[in-house]
Design a protein around this motif. Structure first.
Motif, PDB file in Angstrom:
ATOM      1  N   THR A  59       9.769  37.481 -35.478  1.00 40.62           N
ATOM      2  CA  THR A  59       9.903  38.906 -35.146  1.00 40.62           C
ATOM      3  C   THR A  59      11.360  39.225 -34.871  1.00 40.62           C
ATOM      4  OG1 THR A  59       9.416  38.326 -32.861  1.00 40.62           O
ATOM      5  CG2 THR A  59       7.590  39.171 -34.177  1.00 40.62           C
ATOM      6  N   GLY A  60      11.734  40.453 -35.145  1.00 43.72           N
ATOM      7  CA  GLY A  60      13.093  40.897 -34.845  1.00 43.72           C
ATOM      8  C   GLY A  60      14.159  40.204 -35.656  1.00 43.72           C
ATOM      9  N   GLY A  61      13.823  39.731 -36.844  1.00 45.76           N
ATOM     10  CA  GLY A  61      14.854  39.146 -37.697  1.00 45.76           C
ATOM     11  C   GLY A  61      14.986  37.643 -37.574  1.00 45.76           C
ATOM     12  N   ALA A  62      14.507  37.065 -36.486  1.00 46.97           N
ATOM     13  CA  ALA A  62      14.588  35.603 -36.377  1.00 46.97           C
ATOM     14  C   ALA A  62      13.386  34.966 -37.062  1.00 46.97           C
ATOM     15  CB  ALA A  62      14.636  35.205 -34.911  1.00 46.97           C
ATOM     16  N   SER A  63      13.495  33.735 -37.452  1.00 48.13           N
ATOM     17  CA  SER A  63      12.408  33.116 -38.213  1.00 48.13           C
ATOM     18  C   SER A  63      12.636  31.612 -38.283  1.00 48.13           C
ATOM     19  CB  SER A  63      12.396  33.686 -39.626  1.00 48.13           C
ATOM     20  OG  SER A  63      13.631  33.404 -40.247  1.00 48.13           O
ATOM     21  N   VAL A  64      11.698  30.930 -38.947  1.00 50.60           N
ATOM     22  CA  VAL A  64      11.899  29.509 -39.244  1.00 50.60           C
ATOM     23  C   VAL A  64      13.239  29.350 -39.942  1.00 50.60           C
ATOM     24  CG1 VAL A  64      11.091  27.571 -40.628  1.00 50.60           C
ATOM     25  CG2 VAL A  64       9.445  28.991 -39.437  1.00 50.60           C
ATOM     26  N   LEU A  65      13.513  30.312 -40.820  1.00 55.04           N
ATOM     27  CA  LEU A  65      14.771  30.324 -41.553  1.00 55.04           C
ATOM     28  C   LEU A  65      15.944  30.395 -40.588  1.00 55.04           C
ATOM     29  CD1 LEU A  65      14.610  30.331 -44.590  1.00 55.04           C
ATOM     30  CD2 LEU A  65      15.362  32.671 -44.578  1.00 55.04           C
ATOM     31  N   GLY A  66      15.774  31.176 -39.527  1.00 53.21           N
ATOM     32  CA  GLY A  66      16.829  31.305 -38.526  1.00 53.21           C
ATOM     33  C   GLY A  66      17.160  29.968 -37.889  1.00 53.21           C
ATOM     34  N   ASN A  67      16.123  29.194 -37.604  1.00 53.55           N
ATOM     35  CA  ASN A  67      16.340  27.862 -37.033  1.00 53.55           C
ATOM     36  C   ASN A  67      17.103  26.971 -37.993  1.00 53.55           C
ATOM     37  OD1 ASN A  67      15.242  28.068 -34.508  1.00 53.55           O
ATOM     38  ND2 ASN A  67      13.188  27.522 -35.164  1.00 53.55           N
ATOM     39  N   MET A  68      16.665  26.948 -39.246  1.00 53.17           N
ATOM     40  CA  MET A  68      17.324  26.098 -40.238  1.00 53.17           C
ATOM     41  C   MET A  68      18.770  26.549 -40.426  1.00 53.17           C
ATOM     42  SD  MET A  68      15.005  23.911 -40.974  1.00 53.17           S
ATOM     43  CE  MET A  68      15.258  23.031 -42.510  1.00 53.17           C
ATOM     44  N   ARG A  69      18.974  27.845 -40.365  1.00 54.65           N
ATOM     45  CA  ARG A  69      20.326  28.371 -40.534  1.00 54.65           C
ATOM     46  C   ARG A  69      21.199  27.994 -39.350  1.00 54.65           C
ATOM     47  NH1 ARG A  69      21.456  32.659 -44.465  1.00 54.65           N
ATOM     48  NH2 ARG A  69      19.302  32.944 -45.013  1.00 54.65           N
ATOM     49  N   GLN A  70      20.598  28.074 -38.147  1.00 54.80           N
ATOM     50  CA  GLN A  70      21.363  27.788 -36.931  1.00 54.80           C
ATOM     51  C   GLN A  70      21.940  26.379 -36.985  1.00 54.80           C
ATOM     52  OE1 GLN A  70      19.069  27.947 -33.298  1.00 54.80           O
ATOM     53  NE2 GLN A  70      20.814  27.380 -32.028  1.00 54.80           N
ATOM     54  N   TYR A  71      21.155  25.443 -37.478  1.00 50.76           N
ATOM     55  CA  TYR A  71      21.612  24.058 -37.509  1.00 50.76           C
ATOM     56  C   TYR A  71      22.208  23.669 -38.853  1.00 50.76           C
ATOM     57  CZ  TYR A  71      19.028  23.890 -33.158  1.00 50.76           C
ATOM     58  OH  TYR A  71      18.576  24.144 -31.892  1.00 50.76           O
ATOM     59  N   GLU A  72      22.439  24.662 -39.706  1.00 51.60           N
ATOM     60  CA  GLU A  72      23.077  24.429 -41.006  1.00 51.60           C
ATOM     61  C   GLU A  72      22.287  23.464 -41.884  1.00 51.60           C
ATOM     62  OE1 GLU A  72      27.145  23.512 -40.023  1.00 51.60           O
ATOM     63  OE2 GLU A  72      27.221  25.339 -38.837  1.00 51.60           O
ATOM     64  N   PHE A  73      20.992  23.690 -41.978  1.00 52.24           N
ATOM     65  CA  PHE A  73      20.146  22.868 -42.821  1.00 52.24           C
ATOM     66  C   PHE A  73      19.619  23.638 -44.029  1.00 52.24           C
ATOM     67  CE2 PHE A  73      20.603  19.325 -40.422  1.00 52.24           C
ATOM     68  CZ  PHE A  73      19.955  19.268 -39.194  1.00 52.24           C
TER      69      PHE A  73
END
Lengths: 135, 456
Positions: free
Chosen positions: B258-272
């Motif tokens: 919700t609000g733009g964050a996602s599983v993708l957000g996690n992967m992006r945060q850790y540069e994966f």
């Protein structure tokens, strides 16, 4: 349900890769023949550069159904060899990498050639859920 | 031919005793090595009464040890075992007898230091010096030069004092030897949940998530799938070890967030992002994967148990007022769900694993258990062999076990299409009615240990 004002639109954008498409089939009730591969009907496609990993490409090649790679590439206007070459050198693996990793289907649908069931791709996420009628 | 094995002492971290040996053995196998140890010592290592964090292991090479340590979450460090004794006098005597030559020659022209580690208590700098003075008779001190900052060798003095002892109690045992390598526990802090962008009620603690990735043998070149991906904790921990990761879930709200964050957000945060293949909407009871050729190296997941997170699958409920969906609204229709019983979840998961894993591929998943757990509760499949069963206690009423299974037999539709009950396991499983087991408290003696029935 997409929000109307999204401050980080890029973050939403996932993608369906052809690697994934190669592994999917239709599991509609009673659909047992000619249910693989699914036909891609692309609406929005992007090219995104990704890191090339030769070891992974070699490892993955043995798991792929090559005829489905050929038909999927055609649907996205990309050309690949009709058959896996006898020698799988680095240029070939780089082409494979471009096809299965870098072509991103953001929206569209996967369609079953047998029962015509459509699986929508929205925000790059394929929706493979059947309705409660179809299970 | 038996490779020459040397003896080492493994110093494990205090948390999660029952996870230590399975993680070690998984990594030994991953690097194509071998390890020998005493079974009774291994039982003490796994004991939830926290008897000891040490295990003597024979390894064939230092390279294997360094590889294991480069990934291990449960190991603090592995040292070559030069001496072990119940007393310091005994230790000194033993080492002068066995290791005189090493002590006189190894350190010529080298810098070294000594570090005292005590299980059961911590030492101040002065107390450490007092301990080291008990070793003053070792010829070690005559060689090389002691350096605290930069050193070629670090000698560990590892004291095993035992649990619930005071500072004045004598040591149970002391080990001594040069450090080969520290473990990889720093990774745990990298994935601290407090800094995670997208959390859910089921986000996994990073230490266990990384241990699970080691049980799954996540590695560069491997393709790993989580069929109940939720917030993507397992995708992150498998990507950490270089695997390519895919996930699926029934509920769009957990995949997109919700609000733009996602599983993708996690992967992006850790540069994966380079290791993220795809997320899909899939009902795990009806997997749409083609099974003609096995394609997964590992499956790793935390299936829904129906206690808090609710286990559902697509199906029609018994409802008299149901109307068919108009064709033009079909795409927007979210399908009706029915209850997905935990034994069915497990059965479908094991069948899927048997079909889709490559030979030698691994299935790693959390199985909820109550104090009534018995080994016959375990889901089974003829194609899969059990190699790990580690208990994590969550509350007095329930816990969960990290189960690891390896595919050892190719799936054959003619044979495995319908299995006999004894082949499937889960015989009158305690996890068949988890909600009542967790929330309904029977009258019982409050002094009896609630999870006494567990064995590692």
């Amino acid at each position: 349900r997409k929000t109307t004002t999204d401050p980080y639109p890029d973050l939403w954008i996932s993608h369906m890769k052809l690697l994934t498409h190669n592994l999917l089939m239709c599991n509609n009730k009673g659909c047992n023949m000619n249910n693989y591969p699914l036909h891609i009907r692309p609406v929005q496609v992007e090219r995104k550069e990704k890191q090339f990993n030769e070891a992974f490409m070699r490892h993955m090649l043995g798991k792929l159904e090559w005829s489905a790679i050929v038909s999927a590439s055609k649907a996205l206007n990309f050309v690949v060899p009709e058959e896996i070459p006898a020698e799988q050198d680095e240029p070939f693996l780089r082409t494979l990498h471009q096809v299965i990793n870098e072509l991103d289907v953001v929206s569209g649908a996967l369609v079953c050639s047998n029962c015509n069931r459509e699986y929508p791709i929205e925000n790059g996420i394929p929706n493979m859920l059947l309705s409660e009628e179809e299970v | 031919p038996h490779r020459k094995m040397k003896e080492y002492i493994c110093h494990f971290a205090q948390s999660h005793p029952s996870f230590r040996l399975p993680e070690l053995l998984s990594l030994v196998e991953l690097y194509g090595g071998e390890a020998e140890y005493d079974e009774e010592e291994a039982l003490a290592l796994a004991s939830k009464d926290d008897e000891t964090p040490f295990l003597r292991v024979r390894f064939p090479s230092e390279t294997l040890i360094k590889n294991i340590c480069s990934r291990s979450m449960t190991i603090y460090g592995i040292y070559e075992l030069w001496g072990v004794s119940d007393t310091y006098e005994g230790l000194v005597k033993q080492m002068i007898c066995d290791k005189e030559e090493e002590m006189r020659t190894m350190l010529i022209g080298k810098k070294w230091k000594m570090a005292v580690e005590a299980f059961g208590r911590s030492y101040s700098r002065q107390e450490q010096l007092d301990v080291m003075s008990k070793l003053k008779d070792l010829p070690l001190w005559e060689q090389g030069s002691v350096s605290m900052k930069e050193y070629d060798y670090l000698f560990g003095v590892l004291e095993d004092i035992g649990v619930r002892k005071s500072a004045t109690d004598p040591i149970k045992r002391v080990y001594f030897g040069p450090l080969i390598s520290y473990g990889h526990r720093e990774a745990i802090y990298r994935y601290n949940l407090r800094s995670r962008q997208f959390l859910g009620t089921t986000s996994m603690d990073p230490e266990l998530s990384l241990i699970a990735a080691n049980m799954a043998q996540a590695r560069p070149g491997s393709l790993i799938y989580d069929p109940f991906v939720g917030t993507g904790s397992f995708l992150v921990s498998c990507a950490h070890f270089g695997a390519m990761t895919m996930g699926a879930d029934l509920d769009i709200r957990t995949t997109q967030g919700t609000g733009g964050a996602s599983v993708l957000g996690n992967m992006r945060q850790y540069e994966f992002m380079d290791q993220f293949v795809d997320i899909l909407l899939i009902d795990a009871s009806r997997p749409p994967w083609r099974m003609a050729r096995p394609f997964l190296d590992s499956i790793i997941c935390d299936p829904p148990y129906g206690i808090r997170a609710g286990a559902r699958k697509i199906g029609k409920r018994e409802k008299p007022k149901w109307r068919p969906i108009p064709a033009d609204l079909n795409a927007a229709h979210f399908p009706q769900c029915v209850q997905y019983d935990v034994p069915d979840v497990m059965r479908d998961l094991l069948t899927f694993a048997a079909k889709s894993l490559v030979m030698g591929g691994r299935l790693v998943y959390w199985l909820p258990t109550t104090p009534e757990y018995k080994d016959s509760d375990l889901p089974l499949h003829p194609c899969l062999r059990l190699v790990g069963n580690s208990l994590q206690t969550l509350t007095l009423r329930w816990g969960r076990r990290l189960i690891t299974m390896v595919k050892v037999l190719e799936y054959d539709d003619k044979i495995h299409n319908s299995l006999a009950p004894e082949d499937e396991g889960q015989l009158t499983a305690a996890h068949g009615s988890l909600r009542s087991a967790v929330y309904w408290r029977p009258r019982r003696d409050p002094t009896s240990s609630p999870l006494a029935s567990d064995t590692p």
